[in-house]
Design a protein around this motif. Structure first.
Motif, PDB file in Angstrom:
ATOM      1  N   PHE A   1      -9.177   1.313 -10.743  1.00 47.07           N
ATOM      2  CA  PHE A   1      -8.496   1.636  -9.498  1.00 47.07           C
ATOM      3  C   PHE A   1      -7.218   0.823  -9.342  1.00 47.07           C
ATOM      4  CE2 PHE A   1      -7.739   1.073  -4.942  1.00 47.07           C
ATOM      5  CZ  PHE A   1      -7.759   2.397  -4.520  1.00 47.07           C
ATOM      6  N   ASN A   2      -6.149   1.495  -8.947  1.00 42.52           N
ATOM      7  CA  ASN A   2      -4.880   0.829  -8.696  1.00 42.52           C
ATOM      8  C   ASN A   2      -4.488   1.021  -7.236  1.00 42.52           C
ATOM      9  OD1 ASN A   2      -4.262  -0.075 -11.387  1.00 42.52           O
ATOM     10  ND2 ASN A   2      -3.853   2.059 -11.914  1.00 42.52           N
ATOM     11  N   PHE A   3      -4.177  -0.077  -6.568  1.00 42.60           N
ATOM     12  CA  PHE A   3      -3.726   0.007  -5.183  1.00 42.60           C
ATOM     13  C   PHE A   3      -2.306   0.572  -5.149  1.00 42.60           C
ATOM     14  CE2 PHE A   3      -7.187  -2.904  -4.624  1.00 42.60           C
ATOM     15  CZ  PHE A   3      -7.633  -2.670  -3.320  1.00 42.60           C
ATOM     16  N   PRO A   4      -2.013   1.414  -4.178  1.00 45.59           N
ATOM     17  CA  PRO A   4      -0.647   1.940  -4.057  1.00 45.59           C
ATOM     18  C   PRO A   4       0.307   0.859  -3.552  1.00 45.59           C
ATOM     19  CG  PRO A   4      -1.956   2.612  -2.166  1.00 45.59           C
ATOM     20  CD  PRO A   4      -2.901   1.923  -3.115  1.00 45.59           C
ATOM     21  N   LYS A   5       1.553   0.976  -3.925  1.00 43.63           N
ATOM     22  CA  LYS A   5       2.593   0.118  -3.372  1.00 43.63           C
ATOM     23  C   LYS A   5       3.170   0.827  -2.156  1.00 43.63           C
ATOM     24  CE  LYS A   5       6.772  -2.446  -4.578  1.00 43.63           C
ATOM     25  NZ  LYS A   5       7.771  -2.750  -5.642  1.00 43.63           N
ATOM     26  N   LEU A   6       3.043   0.198  -1.002  1.00 42.52           N
ATOM     27  CA  LEU A   6       3.450   0.849   0.233  1.00 42.52           C
ATOM     28  C   LEU A   6       4.970   0.989   0.323  1.00 42.52           C
ATOM     29  CD1 LEU A   6       1.025  -0.871   2.763  1.00 42.52           C
ATOM     30  CD2 LEU A   6       0.737   1.305   1.558  1.00 42.52           C
ATOM     31  N   ILE A   7       5.408   1.975   1.095  1.00 40.98           N
ATOM     32  CA  ILE A   7       6.828   2.223   1.307  1.00 40.98           C
ATOM     33  C   ILE A   7       7.505   0.982   1.892  1.00 40.98           C
ATOM     34  CG2 ILE A   7       8.488   3.588   2.636  1.00 40.98           C
ATOM     35  CD1 ILE A   7       6.546   5.918   2.439  1.00 40.98           C
ATOM     36  N   ALA A   8       8.624   0.591   1.317  1.00 40.42           N
ATOM     37  CA  ALA A   8       9.290  -0.636   1.737  1.00 40.42           C
ATOM     38  C   ALA A   8      10.012  -0.489   3.062  1.00 40.42           C
ATOM     39  CB  ALA A   8      10.284  -1.092   0.666  1.00 40.42           C
ATOM     40  N   GLN A   9      10.463   0.731   3.396  1.00 41.02           N
ATOM     41  CA  GLN A   9      11.210   0.924   4.641  1.00 41.02           C
ATOM     42  C   GLN A   9      11.085   2.372   5.099  1.00 41.02           C
ATOM     43  OE1 GLN A   9      15.126  -1.133   5.294  1.00 41.02           O
ATOM     44  NE2 GLN A   9      15.908   0.943   5.392  1.00 41.02           N
ATOM     45  N   THR A  10      10.904   2.572   6.403  1.00 46.34           N
ATOM     46  CA  THR A  10      10.775   3.905   6.945  1.00 46.34           C
ATOM     47  C   THR A  10      11.078   3.895   8.437  1.00 46.34           C
ATOM     48  OG1 THR A  10       9.258   5.795   7.239  1.00 46.34           O
ATOM     49  CG2 THR A  10       8.318   3.591   7.410  1.00 46.34           C
ATOM     50  N   THR A  11      11.443   5.045   8.971  1.00 48.21           N
ATOM     51  CA  THR A  11      11.632   5.172  10.423  1.00 48.21           C
ATOM     52  C   THR A  11      10.386   5.746  11.087  1.00 48.21           C
ATOM     53  OG1 THR A  11      12.617   7.364  10.130  1.00 48.21           O
ATOM     54  CG2 THR A  11      14.123   5.464  10.248  1.00 48.21           C
ATOM     55  N   LYS A  12       9.453   6.229  10.273  1.00 51.81           N
ATOM     56  CA  LYS A  12       8.220   6.805  10.793  1.00 51.81           C
ATOM     57  C   LYS A  12       7.021   6.098  10.162  1.00 51.81           C
ATOM     58  CE  LYS A  12      10.250  11.384  11.481  1.00 51.81           C
ATOM     59  NZ  LYS A  12      10.163  12.828  11.135  1.00 51.81           N
ATOM     60  N   PRO A  13       6.292   5.297  10.937  1.00 48.85           N
ATOM     61  CA  PRO A  13       5.152   4.559  10.378  1.00 48.85           C
ATOM     62  C   PRO A  13       4.139   5.444   9.664  1.00 48.85           C
ATOM     63  CG  PRO A  13       5.671   3.753  12.558  1.00 48.85           C
ATOM     64  CD  PRO A  13       6.534   4.965  12.342  1.00 48.85           C
ATOM     65  N   ILE A  14       4.001   6.704  10.099  1.00 46.86           N
ATOM     66  CA  ILE A  14       3.038   7.590   9.446  1.00 46.86           C
ATOM     67  C   ILE A  14       3.388   7.801   7.970  1.00 46.86           C
ATOM     68  CG2 ILE A  14       4.215   9.757   9.991  1.00 46.86           C
ATOM     69  CD1 ILE A  14       1.419  10.952  10.533  1.00 46.86           C
ATOM     70  N   ASN A  15       4.673   7.629   7.629  1.00 47.54           N
ATOM     71  CA  ASN A  15       5.091   7.788   6.238  1.00 47.54           C
ATOM     72  C   ASN A  15       4.592   6.658   5.352  1.00 47.54           C
ATOM     73  OD1 ASN A  15       6.449  10.117   6.899  1.00 47.54           O
ATOM     74  ND2 ASN A  15       8.448   9.117   7.100  1.00 47.54           N
ATOM     75  N   THR A  16       4.122   5.584   5.949  1.00 47.54           N
ATOM     76  CA  THR A  16       3.641   4.448   5.157  1.00 47.54           C
ATOM     77  C   THR A  16       2.238   4.667   4.625  1.00 47.54           C
ATOM     78  OG1 THR A  16       2.647   3.272   7.042  1.00 47.54           O
ATOM     79  CG2 THR A  16       4.996   2.921   6.642  1.00 47.54           C
TER      80      THR A  16
ATOM     81  N   PHE B   1       8.078  -5.208   9.947  1.00 42.70           N
ATOM     82  CA  PHE B   1       9.038  -5.626  10.965  1.00 42.70           C
ATOM     83  C   PHE B   1       9.867  -4.412  11.401  1.00 42.70           C
ATOM     84  CE2 PHE B   1       9.118 -10.112   9.070  1.00 42.70           C
ATOM     85  CZ  PHE B   1       8.252 -10.597  10.053  1.00 42.70           C
ATOM     86  N   LYS B   2      10.090  -4.300  12.700  1.00 47.97           N
ATOM     87  CA  LYS B   2      10.940  -3.239  13.220  1.00 47.97           C
ATOM     88  C   LYS B   2      12.327  -3.799  13.494  1.00 47.97           C
ATOM     89  CE  LYS B   2      11.095   0.276  16.876  1.00 47.97           C
ATOM     90  NZ  LYS B   2      10.439   0.775  18.110  1.00 47.97           N
ATOM     91  N   ASP B   3      13.379  -3.030  13.176  1.00 47.75           N
ATOM     92  CA  ASP B   3      14.737  -3.498  13.460  1.00 47.75           C
ATOM     93  C   ASP B   3      15.361  -2.695  14.603  1.00 47.75           C
ATOM     94  OD1 ASP B   3      15.753  -1.105  12.451  1.00 47.75           O
ATOM     95  OD2 ASP B   3      16.236  -1.948  10.504  1.00 47.75           O
ATOM     96  N   ALA B   4      16.589  -3.031  14.952  1.00 40.79           N
ATOM     97  CA  ALA B   4      17.252  -2.407  16.104  1.00 40.79           C
ATOM     98  C   ALA B   4      17.540  -0.925  15.883  1.00 40.79           C
ATOM     99  CB  ALA B   4      18.540  -3.156  16.418  1.00 40.79           C
ATOM    100  N   ASN B   5      17.494  -0.467  14.621  1.00 39.82           N
ATOM    101  CA  ASN B   5      17.733   0.947  14.302  1.00 39.82           C
ATOM    102  C   ASN B   5      16.434   1.727  14.148  1.00 39.82           C
ATOM    103  OD1 ASN B   5      20.611   0.710  14.173  1.00 39.82           O
ATOM    104  ND2 ASN B   5      20.364  -0.341  12.205  1.00 39.82           N
ATOM    105  N   ASN B   6      15.345   1.143  14.669  1.00 34.95           N
ATOM    106  CA  ASN B   6      14.022   1.781  14.626  1.00 34.95           C
ATOM    107  C   ASN B   6      13.505   1.993  13.207  1.00 34.95           C
ATOM    108  OD1 ASN B   6      13.588   1.991  17.444  1.00 34.95           O
ATOM    109  ND2 ASN B   6      14.925   3.795  17.515  1.00 34.95           N
ATOM    110  N   ARG B   7      13.947   1.142  12.290  1.00 35.25           N
ATOM    111  CA  ARG B   7      13.408   1.171  10.937  1.00 35.25           C
ATOM    112  C   ARG B   7      12.313   0.124  10.807  1.00 35.25           C
ATOM    113  NH1 ARG B   7      19.318   1.352   8.691  1.00 35.25           N
ATOM    114  NH2 ARG B   7      19.115  -0.833   9.249  1.00 35.25           N
ATOM    115  N   TYR B   8      11.280   0.468  10.059  1.00 33.08           N
ATOM    116  CA  TYR B   8      10.184  -0.457   9.795  1.00 33.08           C
ATOM    117  C   TYR B   8      10.294  -0.955   8.354  1.00 33.08           C
ATOM    118  CZ  TYR B   8       8.036   1.077  14.159  1.00 33.08           C
ATOM    119  OH  TYR B   8       7.784   1.348  15.480  1.00 33.08           O
TER     120      TYR B   8
END
Length: 236
Positions: free
Chosen positions: A21-36, A96-103
């Protein structure tokens, strides 16, 4: 015939290794948390709050795989005491969330969150995730007649997630006999409360001492609860 058996065994071994089993590498940056959330994973707990003192709502997620697999899990010394268990893997993710609503992904830990089968008769040991005072807190509980509670607080300091305090309670569900160890890794103190869990503020013996340890323990190098021997015979 012997070479054929050896060849088949080699193929089986290689296939088993390939299926690890290999753990996935999560998305480094997104504007929609569901995409993570990777395919075949789901969110089982989450918390929002300010983690880096910028007045923005950061995000902590706990993900669980949809199906159980064989995992090597540690109890005690992580290097030598590995137990293979069949259960659903879990991931802790901090954004972390930034001022441009990116996570932006700040931390991914594939080991620290206890699995649903690691709580004994009490069932799933994961009892809470929350954010307060720029820290995120994790709570676990399990056991049978003798039960345990583990609480951890992590804070983002010098660009890493340091364990700043912890609490380890061991008690009997019927008699109430209890030992409660409270660790403060900032002030470097350890408070030990011995007595009854039913009388937490009455007639319990309290002892406070200096907590001696090396460098701060971070989320990256803290593999799993029960694997850090903070002081002799005292594990977190």
């Amino acid at each position: 015939m012997k070479w054929l058996i050896f060849f088949m065994l080699t193929l089986t071994a290689n296939f088993s290794f390939a299926q690890k089993f290999n753990f996935p590498k999560l998305i480094a940056q997104t504007t929609k948390p569901i995409n993570t959330i990777p395919k075949n994973w789901k969110v089982i707990d989450s918390a929002q709050g300010d983690l880096n003192n910028d007045n923005l709502q950061d995000l902590v997620l706990i993900l669980e795989h949809n199906t159980a697999i064989n995992e090597d899990r540690a109890y005690g010394n992580y290097e030598i005491e590995l137990i293979t268990e069949t259960q659903k893997p879990r991931i802790l993710a901090v954004y972390f969330k930034d001022a441009n609503n990116r996570y932006r992904l700040s931390a991914q830990n594939n080991d620290f969150i206890l699995r649903s089968e690691e709580g004994g008769k009490m069932g799933d040991p994961l009892k809470g995730l929350r954010i307060e005072d720029n820290k995120f807190m994790l709570s676990f509980e399990g056991g049978n007649d003798w039960r345990w509670k583990l609480n951890y607080e992590f804070e983002y300091l010098q660009k890493q997630w340091n364990l700043v305090s912890a609490n380890n309670v061991y008690y009997h569900k019927d008699s109430g006999e209890m030992v409660d160890k409270q660790y403060d890794f900032v002030d470097r103190t350890i408070k030990t409360v011995v007595g009854s869990i039913f009388k937490r503020n009455i007639s319990n013996n309290v002892d406070e001492d200096i907590l001696v340890f090396g460098s701060p323990r971070t989320l990256n190098d803290f593999k799993k609860p029960w694997t850090w021997e903070v002081t002799k015979d005292n594990y977190l």
